[in-house]
Design a protein around this motif. Structure first.
Motif, PDB file in Angstrom:
ATOM      1  N   UNK A 131      69.399  54.419  69.689  1.00 37.18           N
ATOM      2  CA  UNK A 131      70.314  55.076  70.613  1.00 37.18           C
ATOM      3  C   UNK A 131      70.367  54.337  71.948  1.00 37.18           C
ATOM      4  N   UNK A 132      69.218  53.938  72.459  1.00 37.43           N
ATOM      5  CA  UNK A 132      69.179  53.178  73.714  1.00 37.43           C
ATOM      6  C   UNK A 132      69.950  51.869  73.583  1.00 37.43           C
ATOM      7  N   UNK A 133      69.801  51.193  72.436  1.00 31.19           N
ATOM      8  CA  UNK A 133      70.509  49.935  72.205  1.00 31.19           C
ATOM      9  C   UNK A 133      72.018  50.157  72.153  1.00 31.19           C
ATOM     10  N   UNK A 134      72.439  51.217  71.471  1.00 31.98           N
ATOM     11  CA  UNK A 134      73.871  51.521  71.391  1.00 31.98           C
ATOM     12  C   UNK A 134      74.445  51.887  72.759  1.00 31.98           C
ATOM     13  N   UNK A 135      73.696  52.663  73.529  1.00 31.42           N
ATOM     14  CA  UNK A 135      74.167  53.022  74.870  1.00 31.42           C
ATOM     15  C   UNK A 135      74.302  51.784  75.737  1.00 31.42           C
ATOM     16  N   UNK A 136      73.345  50.864  75.651  1.00 31.72           N
ATOM     17  CA  UNK A 136      73.415  49.643  76.434  1.00 31.72           C
ATOM     18  C   UNK A 136      74.594  48.782  75.995  1.00 31.72           C
ATOM     19  N   UNK A 137      74.815  48.700  74.702  1.00 30.78           N
ATOM     20  CA  UNK A 137      75.928  47.920  74.183  1.00 30.78           C
ATOM     21  C   UNK A 137      77.266  48.471  74.678  1.00 30.78           C
TER      22      UNK A 137
END
Length: 145
Positions: A131-137
């Motif tokens: 989720x953190x990776x998707x939010x950053x992306x």
């Protein structure tokens, strides 16, 4: 990373000659909800859980210092090899409705105890990271970014 890295840090076990009192002391010391019952070769003979304490012992009127765990343990116990994946273990535990899964080698020797809590904690950490990776992306996905 093998399934053993997901097992409880302390492998809670007692012998087939252990009393209920001894098993409960081991559970408390290891801060776990189950102990593996092992024979003289360290092979899993059964499992004694908090559920066994509540359903088979608590209202029996028996003395915990005189009652053997082998008389109350869950047997046969389902075990898994250290080849099982975390996903397979989670599916198995959810389908069979148990919270502890002894991990054994090819001879049935206890290697560790996998807890549902440990698996769910790991899965939660994985999902949080995703989720953190998707939010950053998506937050960086703008014109020129």
């Amino acid at each position: 990373m093998t399934i053993l890295s997901f097992c409880d840090p302390k492998t809670a076990m007692v012998t087939t000659k252990a009393t209920v009192a001894e098993a409960i002391h081991v559970m408390l010391a290891c801060q776990v909800g189950a102990v593996a019952i092992v024979d003289e070769k360290n092979c899993v003979a059964g499992i004694f859980t908090e559920r066994d304490v509540m359903t088979k012992f608590a209202l029996s009127g028996r003395d915990p210092a005189d009652t053997l765990t082998r008389d109350l343990m869950t047997t046969p116990v389902h075990t898994a090899s250290n080849e099982i994946t975390p996903s397979e273990a989670l599916t198995l535990m959810m389908e069979r409705n148990f919270r502890h899964l002894p991990i054994v080698d090819s001879r049935g020797t206890l290697l560790g105890i996998l807890s549902l809590r440990g698996l769910l904690q790991h899965r939660t950490e994985e999902l949080t990271h995703e989720l953190d990776s998707l939010e950053a992306y998506f937050s960086n996905d703008s014109i020129g970014g």
